[in-house]
Motif scaffolding. Structure first.
Motif, mmCIF file in Angstrom:
data_model
loop_
_atom_site.group_PDB
_atom_site.id
_atom_site.type_symbol
_atom_site.label_atom_id
_atom_site.label_comp_id
_atom_site.label_asym_id
_atom_site.label_seq_id
_atom_site.Cartn_x
_atom_site.Cartn_y
_atom_site.Cartn_z
ATOM 1 N N LEU A 1 -6.489 -5.820 8.094
ATOM 2 C CA LEU A 1 -6.701 -4.375 7.940
ATOM 3 C C LEU A 1 -5.793 -3.787 6.870
ATOM 4 O O LEU A 1 -6.201 -2.897 6.118
ATOM 5 C CB LEU A 1 -6.465 -3.675 9.281
ATOM 6 C CG LEU A 1 -7.493 -3.994 10.380
ATOM 7 C CD1 LEU A 1 -7.094 -3.344 11.697
ATOM 8 C CD2 LEU A 1 -8.878 -3.527 9.957
ATOM 9 N N LEU A 2 -4.566 -4.301 6.784
ATOM 10 C CA LEU A 2 -3.671 -3.820 5.727
ATOM 11 C C LEU A 2 -4.222 -4.185 4.362
ATOM 12 O O LEU A 2 -4.254 -3.358 3.440
ATOM 13 C CB LEU A 2 -2.274 -4.406 5.905
ATOM 14 C CG LEU A 2 -1.255 -4.004 4.844
ATOM 15 C CD1 LEU A 2 -0.959 -2.509 4.918
ATOM 16 C CD2 LEU A 2 0.041 -4.798 4.997
ATOM 17 N N GLY A 3 -4.685 -5.437 4.220
ATOM 18 C CA GLY A 3 -5.232 -5.874 2.942
ATOM 19 C C GLY A 3 -6.495 -5.140 2.562
ATOM 20 O O GLY A 3 -6.751 -4.880 1.378
ATOM 21 N N ALA A 4 -7.299 -4.772 3.561
ATOM 22 C CA ALA A 4 -8.561 -4.086 3.287
ATOM 23 C C ALA A 4 -8.362 -2.603 2.987
ATOM 24 O O ALA A 4 -9.208 -1.987 2.335
ATOM 25 C CB ALA A 4 -9.504 -4.244 4.473
ATOM 26 N N SER A 5 -7.266 -2.020 3.450
ATOM 27 C CA SER A 5 -7.077 -0.577 3.305
ATOM 28 C C SER A 5 -6.128 -0.178 2.191
ATOM 29 O O SER A 5 -6.165 0.959 1.715
ATOM 30 C CB SER A 5 -6.567 0.015 4.629
ATOM 31 O OG SER A 5 -5.352 -0.593 5.013
ATOM 32 N N VAL A 6 -5.264 -1.085 1.758
ATOM 33 C CA VAL A 6 -4.284 -0.772 0.710
ATOM 34 C C VAL A 6 -4.660 -1.521 -0.562
ATOM 35 O O VAL A 6 -4.630 -2.756 -0.578
ATOM 36 C CB VAL A 6 -2.859 -1.158 1.149
ATOM 37 C CG1 VAL A 6 -1.866 -0.851 0.035
ATOM 38 C CG2 VAL A 6 -2.475 -0.422 2.426
ATOM 39 N N PRO A 7 -5.018 -0.821 -1.632
ATOM 40 C CA PRO A 7 -5.390 -1.497 -2.885
ATOM 41 C C PRO A 7 -4.219 -2.292 -3.466
ATOM 42 O O PRO A 7 -3.075 -1.836 -3.429
ATOM 43 C CB PRO A 7 -5.775 -0.331 -3.808
ATOM 44 C CG PRO A 7 -6.060 0.827 -2.897
ATOM 45 C CD PRO A 7 -5.166 0.642 -1.715
#
Length: 241
Positions: A181-187
């Motif tokens: 989720l961190l990788g998917a939400s933070v560019p």
């Protein structure tokens, strides 16, 4: 020439792998590395140094869409590998303890392993089997030692299997999805991979730090658990509420 070059490349990759570094393990072995490391960390006493928390988080991060770099993993493969590795590892650790007994935990020369065994026994005495088995998943070293300790103390196999499976699913799926989720939400979060993983490692070590601080306060206050070796026995003294 081609054979020699391939052999040289394989040797270089092998030498470059750092088993204590999550990124290095994932780059070299992918999802398979997740399964092997978690099996060793939860099932074999020699695995207490392996980076379980940071490995799961980093693997989830590298599954996220848009995360660049040379390594990109499949989320279903990572989840399956994590669950299989940790559940089989924990059950193996239990059977090792069942066969080897408590003497198995006292033969090692590692101070950290001995301290982990003392904390694991205290967890079992203080919280009971179910809660201790689940909570131990989130404490480094303790999650390695508690499984064989549960076997050595003859914790019922049904009780252990049920709660280690529940704790294993919460731990593996929770950390993996947190990274995803961190990788998917933070560019471009992969640019800050090292600081993020370092933060995860610090957070995973927080329970140990809190236990050390609490033990020091008890010793200074001359409390009932001033002697670490007696802590598990004394933890059972107060009556249940």
């Amino acid at each position: 020439m081609a054979v020699a070059a391939a052999a040289l490349h394989a040797g270089t990759v092998t030498q470059a792998v750092n088993i204590l570094d999550a990124g290095s393990l994932l780059a070299a072995f992918g999802a398979l590395g997740v399964a092997v490391v978690l099996f060793a960390e939860t099932g074999l006493l020699v695995g207490f140094l392996l980076p379980g928390d940071s490995l799961l988080f980093t693997a989830g991060l590298l599954c996220a869409p848009g995360v660049g770099g040379a390594v990109h993993l499949s989320l279903p493969q990572v989840l399956a590998a994590a669950v299989v590795g940790t559940l089989l590892g924990s059950q193996t650790g239990y059977w090792i303890g069942r066969r080897g007994g408590r003497a198995l935990l006292t033969r090692g020369r590692s101070r950290k392993l001995a301290e982990g065994a003392a904390r694991a026994e205290e967890y079992l005495a203080r919280y009971g089997h179910a809660k201790a088995i689940v909570l131990a998943r989130f404490v480094p070293v303790v999650r390695t030692v508690l499984n064989p300790l549960a076997g050595a103390l003859n914790v019922p196999i049904r009780t252990f299997t049920l709660w280690q499976a529940l704790g294993g699913l919460i731990w593996t799926l929770g950390l993996t999805f947190a990274g995803y989720l961190l990788g998917a939400s933070v560019p471009n979060v992969d640019r800050y991979l090292l600081p993020v993983v370092a933060l995860v490692v610090l957070v995973s070590l927080a329970p140990i730090a809190l236990e050390v601080l609490r033990a020091r306060k008890r010793r200074r206050a001359g409390g009932p658990e001033a002697e670490p070796a007696d802590a598990p026995d004394r933890a059972t003294a107060p009556p249940a509420p």
